[in-house]
Design a protein around this motif. Structure first.
Motif: not given
Ligand SMILES: Nc1ncnc2c1ncn2[C@@H]1O[C@H](COP(=O)(O)OP(=O)(O)OP(=O)(O)O)[C@@H](O)[C@H]1O
Ligand SMILES: [Mg+2]
Lengths: 295, 462
Positions: A132, A134, A138-142, A150-151, A190, A204-205, A208, B343-344, B350-351, B459-460
């Motif tokens: 999915x 969005x 909404x990337x992770x703050x990484x 990640x996946x 970010x 990212x989606x 996987x 959202x995070x 969702x993954x 992690x900001x």
């Protein structure tokens, strides 16, 4: 499960349901009849087979008896006025509604002839197959790398660091982002532009290797150039993935999708080939919407 | 009039000024076609009038109140005949208190020299005069300020900007009070600490391993030298705080995770206030719980497995203290975990990540600064806690790492140093300031370390 299958069989024959006019306008084709959809809601080779889907938030219904097939490797666009239930319906397809306590889903929802809402079903495996993207990136703050990895890490897709590197590179390439970020994979995600972030979320989606990608207004926060890139990407991905895209942009629906579904107040009013929907829709309401009379 | 009575008076004048200016601004606006033709809304003209009325008056009042006593005293003392003029600070304060007491009628005028009596009369007269002047001056300034502001209710004057600027200064002043107080405390502590190091060498203080601050009152007393080695106190503090944090951090964090991620709304609304209540229980209650229930229990348990334990132990104090500070960790962590954008969470779910994977990989790192803040708060509470330690861990300054021994902490020693009759400049009393200083440095260091940790791992999100 038996009862659900029973419903499914019963509703294959739509006319059995009592027709209930919801909106009365003069022309014959301007009436919504609950449970009926004009056009071609069904498909010969369905990936998703959805029958009599109803969704409630607490007591209030958000999706009213919708039946629809989503074909294998098809791009289908959901359009309709705000609040008509597009996102709700989309979120049923990977069970993201599970995390909303008051949300109830009824009906039969099959992915490759397996019941999505089977209580024994593993949601983790389902979401690995149905990815999915969005509305708001909404990337992770990484770091960029960690976002894509990640996946695969969670699902144990890579045994070695080099495998993971390959997956990351491939996904970023597919998302058309590799050349822009290959020198700063360790930089924070970010810090990227909105369009880049959204393509990162797509990467990212796909990292996987899902079979289906759901996109909820993926371009609504992007400028035209970033939008064009994402659309290009959708066109490329349509060869190997089934894609469901919710959009408010008629042009976008027209550009990227094979079929278009028009939602109205929780009903699925019309599903047809995209060309037909935008040139000669079967339903009066669809026409009103695409010609901008409301929405 | 007394200062205390003048304050309400100023307030009343300010309210009147507010009302008058408000009415006037409406009157002015009337013929122009409504208040939208004024540069600012009537509220701002009115507020400006109130501020101009109250602020100068208050400043004058506080300056007057600050110097009134000193000036009058100087005048009175200056009027004394030369043979009564005080030679030293001690004499001055003696004669001043005589004068004051005569003036207040507490001392019979027959027992003091006639000059003192006349000085007392003078004092009374000066005080009355000063009070009159003060009242007249302050009221005058208030009325003048209000009148000036009132006359300046003119459509082309932008009162809004004046008010905003004044408010900014008021806010600044409030913030400055907090900062200045801290600075003041720090400096007074530093000052006394330096005096202490004049009596006890700093190396002995920092590296000495024995603490027994009893100094001799007479030179020939036995055991007259106090020992001021801070190490046992520090190890005691660290030991107890470490035990407390070992209890509070895991429990608090995990309950925060439960509250924010797993608990239903209704469960959360019951559990959270209950948890927070733990922090509201008076520490003395925890103290006797630790001393009467936990400490004997631990001793019996230790004896049962063949260990030697004292009836007051660091473990008992630490455990109970840990319970007390759970809410500092849990409540703050729960809040910051909830503040991580939905959202995070959705992106991770969702993954195909499970709830706990999402927690560990996404939410936790994003919430880390806040969680660290909670832990820090808990740690400073643990370091500063005194009552539980006095009751459950004892007063003996043992240098030990055994949690079953009785230990003491820095704060407890500060209390024992300062309670009872003390000579103010004895090494024993001054040691309290040095300990306070060390405590201050310790918490400061803790803060800096935490800041570093947060910078490194945060992690900001935005
Ligand atoms: N979490 C929720 N709780 C309660 N009601 C909800 C929730 N989410 C959506 N709804 C309701 O369900 C209906 C459909 O919402 P949905 O978000 O699916 O609309 P949408 O078609 O995606 O609209 P938009 O185009 O504005 O995104 C709306 O009436 C909305 O108020
Ligand atoms: Mg939506």
């Amino acid at each position: 499960m038996n009862s659900m299958n029973a419903t499914a069989i019963r509703t294959e024959n739509m006319s059995e349901k009592v027709a209930k006019p919801v909106i009365n306008e003069q022309p014959e084709n301007a009436v919504i009849t609950e449970g009926t959809t004009v056009g071609q809601p069904f498909s010969d080779d369905p990936k998703f087979k959805l029958r009599n889907v109803e969704v409630f938030y607490g007591e209030s219904p958000a999706i009213k008896n919708i039946s629809l097939d989503i074909g294998r490797n098809e791009v289908i666009a959901f359009i309709g006025p705000s609040g008509c239930g597009k996102s709700t319906f989309l979120r049923c397809l990977n069970r993201m509604n599970d995390s909303i306590d008051i949300c109830q889903v009824k009906g039969s929802l099959m992915l490759d002839d397996q019941d999505l809402y089977d209580p024994k079903r593993d949601v983790v495996e389902l979401r690995a197959r149905v990815g999915m993207v969005f509305q708001k990136p909404n990337p992770f703050p990484k770091s960029i790398y960690d976002n894509v990895a990640y996946g695969p890490r969670i699902h144990g897709l890579a045994n070695r660091k080099s495998d993971l590197d390959d997956i990351v590179e491939n996904s970023l390439r597919k998302a058309g982002l590799w050349d822009e970020v290959k020198d700063r994979l360790d930089a924070s995600a970010t810090g990227m532009s909105g369009g880049q972030q959204q393509r990162l979320c797509i990467a990212r989606a796909i990292a996987v290797s899902p079979e289906v990608i759901l996109m909820d207004e993926p371009c609504s926060a992007l400028d035209p150039i970033a939008t064009a890139k994402v659309e290009e990407l959708i066109a490329e991905m349509s060869e190997s993935y089934t894609i469901v895209i919710v959009t408010h942009s008629m042009q976008q629906a027209a550009r990227v999708s094979d079929r278009t579904a028009y939602f109205h107040l929780g009903h699925l009013v019309e599903v047809n080939d995209t060309d037909k929907v935008f040139t000669a829709p079967d339903h009066q309401l669809t026409e009103s919407y695409i010609t901008g009379r409301f929405g | 009039m007394q200062t205390a009575n003048l304050l309400p008076l100023i307030l009343v004048i300010a309210v009147i000024a507010y009302g008058l200016a408000y009415m006037r601004s409406r009157t002015v606006a009337g013929p122009m076609g409504g208040i939208r033709n004024l540069k600012a809304l009537p509220f701002y003209y009115a507020a400006r009038a109130a501020l101009w009325c109250a602020i100068p008056a208050l400043i004058v009042l506080s300056v007057w109140a600050a110097f009134e006593g000193k000036v009058i005293q100087n005048l009175v003392v200056g009027s004394l005949p030369t043979e009564l003029l005080p030679q030293s600070a001690g004499e001055a304060s003696l004669i001043m208190s005589q004068i004051n007491n005569v003036a207040a009628g507490k001392l019979n005028p027959d027992f003091v020299p006639a000059d003192v009596v006349s000085a007392a009369d003078k004092l009374g007269a000066l005080k009355a005069q000063s009070s009159q002047f003060k009242t007249v001056l302050v009221v005058l300034i208030a009325v003048l300020g209000a009148a000036f502001a009132w006359s300046r209710v003119q459509p082309q004057i932008n009162a809004r900007e004046n008010v905003e600027r004044t408010l900014r200064w008021i806010f600044f002043a409030c913030a400055a009070v907090a900062v200045l107080t801290t600075v003041g405390i720090v400096f007074s502590v530093i000052f006394e600490t330096v005096r202490f190091f004049g009596k006890v060498p700093i190396t002995e203080f920092l590296f000495g391993t024995s603490w027994s601050p009893q100094t001799a009152l007479r030179a020939d007393q036995v055991g007259s030298d106090g020992a001021f080695g801070i190490i046992p106190l520090f190890t005691g503090t660290l030991l107890i705080s470490a035990i407390a944090l070992l209890v509070a951090v895991p429990t608090g964090l995990l309950s925060a995770v439960y509250l924010s991620e797993y608990a239903s709304k209704s469960a959360r609304s019951v559990i959270k206030p209950l948890l927070e209540m733990l922090a509201g229980v008076p520490t003395v209650v925890y103290g006797f719980f630790a001393a009467l229930t936990v400490a004997p229990f631990i001793r019996d348990l230790a004896e049962a497995v063949g260990l030697e334990a004292s009836s007051q132990s660091a473990l008992a104090a630490g455990l109970v203290m840990g319970i007390m500070i759970i809410p500092f960790v849990s409540s703050l962590s729960d809040d910051v975990i909830n503040a991580v954008p939905r959202t995070l969470r959705d992106g991770s779910l969702a993954l195909g990540a499970t709830q706990s994977e999402t927690m560990k990989n996404v939410i936790f790192p994003a919430a880390l600064p806040g969680i660290m803040g909670g832990i820090l708060l808990a740690a400073s509470r643990a370091i500063g806690e005194t009552m539980i330690v006095v009751m459950a861990a004892g007063l003996a300054a043992n240098l030990t790492a055994n949690p079953l021994d009785s230990v003491t902490t820095v704060t407890v020693q500060i209390v024992t140093l300062l309670t009872g009759d003390q000579e103010f400049d004895s090494a024993k009393t001054l040691a309290a300031f040095a300990l306070g200083m060390m405590l201050f440095i310790m918490t400061l260091a803790l803060n800096m370390i935490a800041l570093k940790v947060v910078r490194k791992y945060r992690e900001q999100y935005d």
